[in-house]
Motif scaffolding. Structure first.
Motif, PDB file in Angstrom:
ATOM      1  N   THR A  85       0.819  -1.201   0.000  1.00 51.39           N
ATOM      2  CA  THR A  85       0.000   0.000   0.000  1.00 51.39           C
ATOM      3  C   THR A  85       0.857   1.257   0.000  1.00 51.39           C
ATOM      4  O   THR A  85       2.011   1.236   0.449  1.00 51.39           O
ATOM      5  CB  THR A  85      -0.932   0.013   1.241  1.00 51.39           C
ATOM      6  N   VAL A  86       0.279   2.359  -0.467  1.00 56.22           N
ATOM      7  CA  VAL A  86       0.952   3.655  -0.384  1.00 56.22           C
ATOM      8  C   VAL A  86       0.661   4.348   0.936  1.00 56.22           C
ATOM      9  O   VAL A  86       1.144   5.456   1.181  1.00 56.22           O
ATOM     10  CB  VAL A  86       0.553   4.579  -1.556  1.00 56.22           C
ATOM     11  N   GLN A  87      -0.102   3.715   1.812  1.00 53.78           N
ATOM     12  CA  GLN A  87      -0.415   4.310   3.106  1.00 53.78           C
ATOM     13  C   GLN A  87       0.848   4.421   3.969  1.00 53.78           C
ATOM     14  O   GLN A  87       1.796   3.652   3.834  1.00 53.78           O
ATOM     15  CB  GLN A  87      -1.456   3.476   3.842  1.00 53.78           C
ATOM     16  N   ASP A  88       0.821   5.380   4.873  1.00 54.25           N
ATOM     17  CA  ASP A  88       1.885   5.545   5.846  1.00 54.25           C
ATOM     18  C   ASP A  88       1.743   4.488   6.940  1.00 54.25           C
ATOM     19  O   ASP A  88       0.625   4.201   7.384  1.00 54.25           O
ATOM     20  CB  ASP A  88       1.800   6.951   6.446  1.00 54.25           C
ATOM     21  N   PRO A  89       2.840   3.900   7.428  1.00 52.97           N
ATOM     22  CA  PRO A  89       2.712   2.836   8.441  1.00 52.97           C
ATOM     23  C   PRO A  89       2.075   3.306   9.739  1.00 52.97           C
ATOM     24  O   PRO A  89       1.329   2.545  10.374  1.00 52.97           O
ATOM     25  CB  PRO A  89       4.161   2.384   8.660  1.00 52.97           C
ATOM     26  N   ASP A  90       2.332   4.540  10.151  1.00 49.04           N
ATOM     27  CA  ASP A  90       1.702   5.037  11.381  1.00 49.04           C
ATOM     28  C   ASP A  90       0.186   5.095  11.231  1.00 49.04           C
ATOM     29  O   ASP A  90      -0.556   4.856  12.187  1.00 49.04           O
ATOM     30  CB  ASP A  90       2.244   6.420  11.739  1.00 49.04           C
ATOM     31  N   ARG A  91      -0.277   5.423  10.030  1.00 48.13           N
ATOM     32  CA  ARG A  91      -1.718   5.522   9.790  1.00 48.13           C
ATOM     33  C   ARG A  91      -2.387   4.149   9.854  1.00 48.13           C
ATOM     34  O   ARG A  91      -3.562   4.029  10.216  1.00 48.13           O
ATOM     35  CB  ARG A  91      -1.949   6.175   8.437  1.00 48.13           C
ATOM     36  N   LEU A  92      -1.649   3.097   9.508  1.00 45.47           N
ATOM     37  CA  LEU A  92      -2.235   1.766   9.479  1.00 45.47           C
ATOM     38  C   LEU A  92      -2.611   1.284  10.879  1.00 45.47           C
ATOM     39  O   LEU A  92      -3.458   0.403  11.028  1.00 45.47           O
ATOM     40  CB  LEU A  92      -1.264   0.772   8.835  1.00 45.47           C
ATOM     41  N   ARG A  93      -2.014   1.866  11.896  1.00 42.46           N
ATOM     42  CA  ARG A  93      -2.319   1.421  13.258  1.00 42.46           C
ATOM     43  C   ARG A  93      -3.785   1.622  13.602  1.00 42.46           C
ATOM     44  O   ARG A  93      -4.362   0.853  14.375  1.00 42.46           O
ATOM     45  CB  ARG A  93      -1.444   2.171  14.262  1.00 42.46           C
ATOM     46  N   TRP A  94      -4.399   2.677  13.051  1.00 41.38           N
ATOM     47  CA  TRP A  94      -5.815   2.880  13.327  1.00 41.38           C
ATOM     48  C   TRP A  94      -6.689   2.682  12.097  1.00 41.38           C
ATOM     49  O   TRP A  94      -7.905   2.641  12.202  1.00 41.38           O
ATOM     50  CB  TRP A  94      -6.063   4.272  13.905  1.00 41.38           C
ATOM     51  N   LEU A  95      -6.069   2.532  10.911  1.00 40.25           N
ATOM     52  CA  LEU A  95      -6.861   2.328   9.702  1.00 40.25           C
ATOM     53  C   LEU A  95      -7.247   0.865   9.522  1.00 40.25           C
ATOM     54  O   LEU A  95      -8.368   0.554   9.117  1.00 40.25           O
ATOM     55  CB  LEU A  95      -6.067   2.815   8.483  1.00 40.25           C
ATOM     56  N   LEU A  96      -6.328  -0.047   9.829  1.00 38.59           N
ATOM     57  CA  LEU A  96      -6.584  -1.462   9.610  1.00 38.59           C
ATOM     58  C   LEU A  96      -7.437  -2.041  10.737  1.00 38.59           C
ATOM     59  O   LEU A  96      -7.039  -1.992  11.907  1.00 38.59           O
ATOM     60  CB  LEU A  96      -5.267  -2.246   9.541  1.00 38.59           C
ATOM     61  N   PRO A  97      -8.593  -2.610  10.427  1.00 38.33           N
ATOM     62  CA  PRO A  97      -9.370  -3.299  11.462  1.00 38.33           C
ATOM     63  C   PRO A  97      -8.577  -4.483  12.019  1.00 38.33           C
ATOM     64  O   PRO A  97      -7.891  -5.183  11.260  1.00 38.33           O
ATOM     65  CB  PRO A  97     -10.619  -3.773  10.706  1.00 38.33           C
ATOM     66  N   PRO A  98      -8.630  -4.726  13.321  1.00 31.01           N
ATOM     67  CA  PRO A  98      -7.855  -5.834  13.908  1.00 31.01           C
ATOM     68  C   PRO A  98      -8.120  -7.180  13.249  1.00 31.01           C
ATOM     69  O   PRO A  98      -7.193  -7.990  13.089  1.00 31.01           O
ATOM     70  CB  PRO A  98      -8.299  -5.824  15.377  1.00 31.01           C
ATOM     71  N   ALA A  99      -9.363  -7.436  12.870  1.00 31.04           N
ATOM     72  CA  ALA A  99      -9.682  -8.727  12.250  1.00 31.04           C
ATOM     73  C   ALA A  99      -8.953  -8.909  10.934  1.00 31.04           C
ATOM     74  O   ALA A  99      -8.601 -10.041  10.556  1.00 31.04           O
ATOM     75  CB  ALA A  99     -11.193  -8.848  12.040  1.00 31.04           C
ATOM     76  N   LEU A 100      -8.698  -7.806  10.214  1.00 29.66           N
ATOM     77  CA  LEU A 100      -7.952  -7.879   8.962  1.00 29.66           C
ATOM     78  C   LEU A 100      -6.457  -8.017   9.232  1.00 29.66           C
ATOM     79  O   LEU A 100      -5.769  -8.813   8.586  1.00 29.66           O
ATOM     80  CB  LEU A 100      -8.237  -6.640   8.117  1.00 29.66           C
ATOM     81  N   THR A 101      -5.962  -7.262  10.184  1.00 29.08           N
ATOM     82  CA  THR A 101      -4.538  -7.312  10.514  1.00 29.08           C
ATOM     83  C   THR A 101      -4.088  -8.727  10.848  1.00 29.08           C
ATOM     84  O   THR A 101      -2.998  -9.165  10.446  1.00 29.08           O
ATOM     85  CB  THR A 101      -4.246  -6.381  11.706  1.00 29.08           C
ATOM     86  N   LYS A 102      -4.919  -9.474  11.566  1.00 30.70           N
ATOM     87  CA  LYS A 102      -4.567 -10.830  11.980  1.00 30.70           C
ATOM     88  C   LYS A 102      -4.354 -11.768  10.804  1.00 30.70           C
ATOM     89  O   LYS A 102      -3.669 -12.795  10.948  1.00 30.70           O
ATOM     90  CB  LYS A 102      -5.665 -11.393  12.887  1.00 30.70           C
ATOM     91  N   LEU A 103      -4.927 -11.451   9.655  1.00 30.07           N
ATOM     92  CA  LEU A 103      -4.845 -12.343   8.501  1.00 30.07           C
ATOM     93  C   LEU A 103      -3.669 -12.022   7.578  1.00 30.07           C
ATOM     94  O   LEU A 103      -3.416 -12.762   6.625  1.00 30.07           O
ATOM     95  CB  LEU A 103      -6.152 -12.276   7.698  1.00 30.07           C
ATOM     96  N   LEU A 104      -2.950 -10.949   7.846  1.00 29.44           N
ATOM     97  CA  LEU A 104      -1.881 -10.501   6.961  1.00 29.44           C
ATOM     98  C   LEU A 104      -0.525 -10.983   7.466  1.00 29.44           C
ATOM     99  O   LEU A 104      -0.132 -10.712   8.598  1.00 29.44           O
ATOM    100  CB  LEU A 104      -1.884  -8.973   6.860  1.00 29.44           C
ATOM    101  N   GLU A 105       0.209 -11.672   6.588  1.00 28.68           N
ATOM    102  CA  GLU A 105       1.556 -12.115   6.943  1.00 28.68           C
ATOM    103  C   GLU A 105       2.601 -11.041   6.669  1.00 28.68           C
ATOM    104  O   GLU A 105       3.673 -11.056   7.280  1.00 28.68           O
ATOM    105  CB  GLU A 105       1.916 -13.379   6.171  1.00 28.68           C
ATOM    106  N   VAL A 106       2.326 -10.147   5.754  1.00 29.22           N
ATOM    107  CA  VAL A 106       3.285  -9.105   5.413  1.00 29.22           C
ATOM    108  C   VAL A 106       2.519  -7.853   5.000  1.00 29.22           C
ATOM    109  O   VAL A 106       1.470  -7.941   4.358  1.00 29.22           O
ATOM    110  CB  VAL A 106       4.243  -9.566   4.278  1.00 29.22           C
ATOM    111  N   VAL A 107       3.028  -6.699   5.412  1.00 30.47           N
ATOM    112  CA  VAL A 107       2.477  -5.407   5.009  1.00 30.47           C
ATOM    113  C   VAL A 107       3.652  -4.527   4.584  1.00 30.47           C
ATOM    114  O   VAL A 107       4.578  -4.304   5.370  1.00 30.47           O
ATOM    115  CB  VAL A 107       1.691  -4.724   6.149  1.00 30.47           C
ATOM    116  N   VAL A 108       3.610  -4.041   3.358  1.00 32.28           N
ATOM    117  CA  VAL A 108       4.644  -3.159   2.829  1.00 32.28           C
ATOM    118  C   VAL A 108       4.011  -1.796   2.584  1.00 32.28           C
ATOM    119  O   VAL A 108       2.982  -1.689   1.899  1.00 32.28           O
ATOM    120  CB  VAL A 108       5.245  -3.720   1.530  1.00 32.28           C
ATOM    121  N   THR A 109       4.616  -0.741   3.130  1.00 33.31           N
ATOM    122  CA  THR A 109       4.093   0.611   3.010  1.00 33.31           C
ATOM    123  C   THR A 109       5.028   1.475   2.173  1.00 33.31           C
ATOM    124  O   THR A 109       6.101   1.042   1.752  1.00 33.31           O
ATOM    125  CB  THR A 109       3.939   1.259   4.403  1.00 33.31           C
ATOM    126  N   ARG A 110       4.628   2.726   1.990  1.00 31.17           N
ATOM    127  CA  ARG A 110       5.421   3.667   1.199  1.00 31.17           C
ATOM    128  C   ARG A 110       6.769   3.964   1.844  1.00 31.17           C
ATOM    129  O   ARG A 110       7.685   4.427   1.168  1.00 31.17           O
ATOM    130  CB  ARG A 110       4.645   4.960   0.983  1.00 31.17           C
TER     131      ARG A 110
END
Length: 219
Positions: free
Chosen positions: A106-131
Motif C-alpha cells: 500500500t501507499v499508506q503511511d505505516p503510522d496511519r495503518l495502526r488505526w486504519l486497519l481493522p484488527p480482524a484484517l490485521t490478523k490475517l496478513l503475513e506481510v504489510v509493505v508501506t510507502r
C-alpha cells in the motif's frame, strides 16, 4: 511432493477496505481547514478518488496542499471508521486456511495503518509493505519486497489492485495482475494498464484467485 508456496497480495484502499466515503470526507475536511470555509464531499472535483490528494486540494484552491495534508490529514481521517468490503475477511481466511500467504502492498503511511486497519484484517496478513518500506507503485519494489519477506517467487503470486498503477506494478514485478472492478477505477482503465484478469466483486477474493496462476511442473 507439494509445489512451492503461493501468495495473494493486495492493495488496501478500494480493494480490501471500503474507504471511498472516508477519503472523500477527509479531503473535504482538509480543504475546510486550509481554506477557512466549509467544503463538503459533494464539492470535490469529478473523479477525486482517481487523482492524487494534493492535486484534488489544488483544484479546490488550497495554496499549499502538501502542508495542508501534513497538518490535518491524519487527524481528519482518524475519526472516520473504515471496514473491509463484505466477504473480504471470509475470503482471506479461506486463503490462509489452505496455506496461501496473504499480504498488502500500500501507499499508506505505516503510522496511519495502526488505526486504519481493522484488527480482524490485521490478523490475517503475513506481510504489510508501506510507502516507507519501498518506492510506491507503479514501481514494482514493494511487491518484490513483500515476496522476498515471504520467500515466494513472483511466478507463484497474484496481486489484486484497483488502479492502473497497481496493474503496472504487478506486471513489472512478474506477478499475475488482477483488477478489482469494485474499486476506484473503471474496468477499461485496468484492462488498458495490463490486467491479466478482472474480478467482478469482493466475493471474488478467495482460493479461486490462485486459479489464475500458471500451472507448476508435476515432476
Amino acid at each position: 511432493m507439494t509445489g512451492p508456496r503461493q501468495a495473494a497480495l493486495f492493495d488496501l484502499d478500494g480493494v480490501l477496505l471500503d474507504s471511498a466515503a472516508a477519503v472523500r470526507s477527509t479531503l473535504a475536511a482538509v480543504a475546510t481547514c486550509a481554506l477557512g470555509r466549509r467544503v463538503m464531499p459533494d464539492d470535490l472535483p469529478p473523479a477525486a478518488l482517481r487523482r492524487p490528494r494534493c492535486e484534488v486540494l489544488a483544484l479546490l484552491d488550497v495554496a499549499d496542499p502538501d502542508d495542508a495534508c501534513d497538518r490535518w490529514w491524519d487527524g481528519a481521517a482518524s475519526t472516520l471508521p473504515v471496514e473491509p468490503f463484505p466477504g473480504i475477511l471470509a475470503g482471506l481466511l479461506a486463503l490462509r486456511a489452505q496455506g496461501t500467504a496473504v499480504g498488502v502492498v500500500t501507499v499508506q503511511d505505516p503510522d496511519r495503518l495502526r488505526w486504519l486497519l481493522p484488527p480482524a484484517l490485521t490478523k490475517l496478513l503475513e506481510v504489510v509493505v508501506t510507502r516507507q518500506d519501498a518506492p510506491p507503485k507503479p514501481a514494482p519494489d514493494g511487491l518484490h519486497l513483500a515476496l522476498s519477506r515471504l520467500d515466494i517467487p513472483p511466478e507463484r503470486a497474484v496481486f489484486v489492485g484497483d488502479s492502473p498503477t497497481d496493474m503496472t506494478a504487478a506486471r513489472a514485478a512478474g506477478v499475475v495482475a488482477l483488477g478489482a472492478v469494485w474499486g476506484w477505477h473503471p474496468p477499461a482503465a485496468l484492462h488498458a494498464a495490463g490486467a491479466d484478469h478482472l474480478l467482478p466483486e469482493p466475493a471474488s477474493i478467495g482460493p479461486s484467485l490462485l486459479n489464475h496462476l500458471p500451472p507448476t511442473d508435476s515432476a
